[in-house]
Design an enzyme around this catalytic site. Structure first.
Site, short mmCIF file in Angstrom:
data_model
loop_
_atom_site.label_atom_id
_atom_site.label_comp_id
_atom_site.label_asym_id
_atom_site.label_seq_id
_atom_site.Cartn_x
_atom_site.Cartn_y
_atom_site.Cartn_z
N TYR A 137 9.98 -7.64 3.98
CA TYR A 137 11.57 -8.35 4.52
C TYR A 137 12.20 -8.81 5.18
O TYR A 137 12.70 -9.73 5.48
CB TYR A 137 12.59 -7.06 3.08
CG TYR A 137 12.83 -7.14 1.69
CD1 TYR A 137 11.28 -6.46 1.11
CD2 TYR A 137 13.87 -7.90 1.31
CE1 TYR A 137 11.82 -6.32 0.32
CE2 TYR A 137 14.37 -6.99 0.02
CZ TYR A 137 12.86 -6.51 -0.45
OH TYR A 137 13.39 -6.22 -2.01
N LYS A 179 0.09 1.46 0.33
CA LYS A 179 -1.32 0.88 -0.57
C LYS A 179 -2.17 1.11 0.59
O LYS A 179 -2.18 -0.14 0.48
CB LYS A 179 -0.49 -0.61 -1.22
CG LYS A 179 -1.79 -1.55 -1.44
CD LYS A 179 -2.09 -0.85 -3.50
CE LYS A 179 -3.38 -2.00 -4.03
NZ LYS A 179 -3.93 -1.00 -5.27
N ASP A 212 -0.10 1.58 -7.45
CA ASP A 212 0.06 1.30 -8.54
C ASP A 212 -0.43 2.90 -9.43
O ASP A 212 0.89 3.11 -10.51
CB ASP A 212 -0.90 0.45 -8.33
CG ASP A 212 -2.44 0.51 -7.92
OD1 ASP A 212 -2.30 1.86 -7.45
OD2 ASP A 212 -3.70 0.47 -8.29
C1 IPM Z 1 18.41 -4.50 -4.21
C2 IPM Z 1 18.18 -5.49 -4.88
C3 IPM Z 1 17.58 -6.37 -3.36
C4 IPM Z 1 16.44 -6.41 -2.74
C5 IPM Z 1 17.65 -8.12 -3.33
C6 IPM Z 1 19.37 -8.56 -3.90
C7 IPM Z 1 17.73 -8.49 -1.64
O1 IPM Z 1 16.83 -5.96 -5.33
O2 IPM Z 1 18.88 -4.29 -3.64
O3 IPM Z 1 16.68 -3.44 -5.16
O4 IPM Z 1 15.98 -6.65 -2.96
O5 IPM Z 1 16.50 -5.18 -2.04
#
Ligand code: IPM
Ligand code: MG
Length: 348
Positions: A137, A179, A212
């Protein structure tokens, strides 16, 4: 002095489920609320999903209550356009909220609402502990006309602190999901988790599960899991999957906590439902507010240390469901207002 709560209703059904949640909180205690625009609403007002001013307000708060962000209006694949989700990620990073707790406990009253058979989900009581400020992320992103990349990286310190959160939350078992047969970050993850386990938590059972396989076991034998410890993206995916055990994602709350995060990150946690802004049903008064109510309960417990108030909210939700409350996502026709009324009536 009344606890100071920053509220970020956000987009879609966010504002619709925020309003009754404040009503519920006012029924169990005394709080002062400070509302700010966030997500798409903030893009419309300020051109960015999270302003410095709002981030600062959150840093000063005792806790932050968040609705949901996003909607078709702001959906784009243009890498330069602002996205509501960036506000969420900025908030998590800015407040140092590395630990995301997502409890999944199907209520007996709703066993019938799950797509899985009752005997399969009965007795499930698990907690997903998701790392929230690292991994793919937040790694470097590149994009050219013909290629794109997202880097996934973790440091030992990042892995150790989230693993500690998981071990502390466990009574008897932690399932660490990775994984490691493919990813280098997962091999480091496995090593760090095992070392921490041996050093500080030998009394807790630790197993390593490939993601998985974990996805399969979550449906095949959900009772097996007590605490699922995992990195950011695996946690995102597995927590939506786990949500379906309860019958609806409209029931799942979450807490994002920092604590010993980077200096100056402040102590305020963010509490929000796992579900999104549901633009398809926004504005109709039919959104299920229960995940938001349960997020408020987590705020009371983890954010403000108000255990009995938290339990009161949870019992009221449970009581309302036992008495037959069903919102459309659960196959019924109770709207947001009716659901709120039912929960308020079940408050002791
Ligand atoms: C969550 C959501 C967020 C994430 C999105 C909206 C960025 O799906 O809080 O699970 O991926 O963390
Ligand atoms: Mg998600």
């Amino acid at each position: 002095m009344a606890a100071h709560i920053v509220t970020l209703p956000g987009d879609g059904i966010g504002p619709e489920i925020m309003a009754p949640t404040l009503e519920l909180l006012n029924a169990v205690g005394e709080f002062d609320f400070e509302e700010h625009v966030f997500g798409g609403a903030s893009i419309d007002a300020h051109g960015t999903a999270l302003t410095e001013e709002v981030l600062d307000a959150c840093r000063r708060a005792d806790a932050v209550l968040l609705g949901a962000v996003g909607g078709p209006k702001w959906d784009t694949t243009d890498p330069h356009a602002p996205r509501p989700e960036a506000g969420l990620l900025g908030l998590r990073k800015g407040l140092g909220l590395y630990a995301n707790l997502r409890p999944v406990k199907p209520l007996p009253a709703l066993y019938g609402a799950s797509p899985l058979r009752r005997e399969r989900i009965e007795g499930t009581d698990l907690l997903v502990v998701r790392e929230l400020t690292g991994g793919i992320y937040f790694g470097e992103k590149t994009r050219t006309a013909s290629s794109a990349s997202d880097v996934c990286s973790y440091t030992t310190a990042e892995i150790e602190r989230i693993a500690r959160t998981a071990f502390k939350a466990a009574r008897s078992r932690v399932s660490s999901v990775d994984k490691a047969n493919v990813l280098e970050t997962s091999r480091l993850w496995r090593e760090v988790v095992s070392e921490l386990h041996a050093r500080e938590f030998p009394h807790i059972q630790l197993e390593h599960v490939l993601v998985d396989n974990a996805a399969m076991q979550l449906i095949g034998s959900p009772r097996h899991f007590e605490v699922i410890l995992t990195e950011n993206m695996f946690g995102d995916i597995l927590s939506d999957e786990a949500a379906m055990l309860t019958g609806s994602i409209g029931l799942l709350p979450s807490a994002s906590l920092g604590g010993d995060g980077p200096a100056g990150s402040g102590g305020a946690g963010v509490f929000e439902p796992v579900h999104g802004s549901a633009p398809d049903i926004a504005g109709q008064g039919v959104a299920n507010p229960l995940a938001m109510f349960l997020s408020a309960a987590m705020l009371l417990r983890h954010g403000l240390g108000l255990e009995s108030e938290a339990t009161a909210v949870e019992s009221a939700v449970e009581g309302a469901l036992e008495a037959g409350l069903r919102t459309p996502d659960l196959g019924g026709d109770a709207g947001t207002a009716q659901a709120t009324q039912a929960v308020l009536e079940n408050l002791d």
